[in-house]
Design an enzyme around this catalytic site. Structure first.
Site: not given
Ligand code: ADP
Length: 448
Positions: A292, A235, A200
């Protein structure tokens, strides 16, 4: 309504659930590890059962021991809290198969939303905005390159089964994408037992925006508006606030409604959070759904007056949601500060040991959710969060002022906490003007 609920968690969230149960006339059973022996929250439970030694994998993550404790304690339902087994669909299924109601979504809804590729598909149908990217999993490198060329670099390769910030890889050009994708597949297989990855668009600068939702078993779903959690380090969220400052009201309504629609389409029961990134133009892109109750739920409770934990228990027992969307209004502004036993002056070194000083703030609009007190020994085994300070006021400016007062009153020792960091952040122009993004805390820390 349930008679006895087993709480498969510890610390402040166990206490939060005990309090909610008490108000509903439900008895509680806490399971605990030997590292948590004498934990202050256990005194508040009707019964507590030791299920193993300190390491989580030998206690809080041992499904069969938790089920055995539920049988011994005559529980009729199990609340997973957050972390530990809360997003483990297998656990939810074992609870159900063993005759205990799981306080949360069905294993089916949890698996559907927990799989990032499936979740993206459902979001698309629900009208929930997602990042531009591949339609499903990526099978080979050329397909990934084709998608990336179409949406433009940088892109991020993510594991469909990923979580906890793992299994992600940023690619700035075709070369790094080509070398990254095979590695990402292998890593995903090793870490999550599922090699599926997808691509993405990667957003360089963004704010974290998440919508609190609630669903029931009768096809109803509502949202409780949003939280901004852009103050993060690695994060990990540090400060959360609700509502998100400076967001156009029409855009807010639309994205919040789309989140409720996603939950409705997933036949979701209980509390869920739909997480988004928001760019400077206030476009939203879904990150994931957390199936959750979340650490930061109290700020949504503060601004809407809805008890999220209690409502989660009531819908698990089969009740209809006691609210309609039109009942939900935003009242004032709230912030949550995660009080972590970490030393911000020493690269956030974890602090274990006995708390000798614990002077807590009070006054109007102050809520403290904590299991700590004088004499409490912070064990080295678990998350470093020892409490959450929640501050509610009429607007954001008043909330910042009230928060500074409360943080100033809050004295903890001899262990160090993140309180001084928050006192600093609340005075940073980026934060006070709400022009910050998810990297600003890290940038400030690097700058010193
Ligand atoms: P997880 O389930 O491992 O926590 P997430 O999809 O919530 O994965 O992504 C974790 C972090 O990674 C997000 O909070 C963001 O900071 C970064 N991140 C994820 N996808 C993107 C993206 N498409 N663009 C920029 N940052 C992203």
């Amino acid at each position: 309504m349930f008679k006895r609920v087993l709480i498969a968690n510890r610390g402040e969230i166990a206490l939060r659930i005990i309090r909610a149960c008490r108000e509903l006339g439900i008895e509680t059973i806490c399971v605990y590890s030997s590292a948590d022996e004498g934990g202050p929250w256990l005194e508040q439970a009707s019964q507590s059962i030791c299920i193993g030694p300190g390491p989580s994998k030998d206690s809080y993550l041992r499904i069969e021991r938790i089920i055995a404790a539920a049988e011994i304690g005559h529980a009729d339902a199990i609340h997973p809290g957050y972390g530990f087994l809360s997003e483990n669909a297998h656990f939810a299924e074992v609870c159900r198969d063993s005759g205990f109601e799981f306080i949360g979504p069905s294993p089916e809804a949890m698996s559907m939303l927990g799989d990032k590729v499936n979740c993206r598909r459902l979001a698309k149908k629900a009208g929930t905005p997602i990042f531009p990217g591949s339609d499903g999993g990526i099978e080979d490198v050329d397909e990934a390159v084709a998608v990336a060329t179409e949406i433009g670099f940088p892109v991020i390769v993510k594991a469909s089964g990923g979580g906890g910030g793992r299994g992600m890889r940023i690619a700035t050009d075709e070369k790094s994408l080509r070398s990254g994708i095979e590695q990402a597949r292998q890593e995903a297989q090793a870490a999550f037992g599922n090699p599926m990855v997808y691509v993405e668009k990667y957003l360089e600068s963004a704010r974290h925006f998440e919508v609190q939702t609630l669903g029931d078993k009768h096809g109803n779903a509502i949202h409780l508006y949003e939280r901004d959690c852009s103050s993060q380090r690695r994060h990990q969220k540090l400060i959360e606030e609700a509502p998100a400052p400076g967001v156009d009201p029409a855009r807010r309504e639309k994205v919040c409604e789309s989140a409720a629609e996603l939950i409705r389409r997933a036949n979701y029961s209980g509390a869920a959070t739909v997480e988004f990134l928001m760019d400077k133009q206030q476009n939203f892109y879904m990150l994931e759904v957390n199936t959750r109750v979340q650490v930061e739920h109290p700020i949504s409770e503060a601004i809407t007056g809805v008890d999220i934990v209690q409502t989660g228990i009531r819908v698990a027992a089969g009740e209809k949601l006691p609210y309609q969307q039109s009942d939900i209004r935003i009242n004032g502004h709230a912030m949550e500060f995660r009080i972590n036993a970490e030393d911000p002056a020493r690269n956030f070194m974890p602090q274990a040991g006995i708390i000798e000083t614990w002077v807590v703030p009070g006054g109007p609009g102050i809520r403290l959710d904590t299991h700590a007190r004088v004499g409490y020994r912070v064990p080295p085994n678990y998350d470093s969060m020892i409490g959450k300070l929640i501050v509610h006021a009429t607007d954001r400016e008043a909330c910042i002022r009230r928060s500074l007062g409360a943080l100033g009153e809050f004295k903890v020792g001899p262990i160090h906490t993140t309180i001084p960091l928050y006192q600093r952040l609340l005075q940073e122009p980026l934060f006070t003007q709400a022009t910050h993004d998810i990297k600003y805390v890290e940038r400030l820390l690097v700058a010193g």
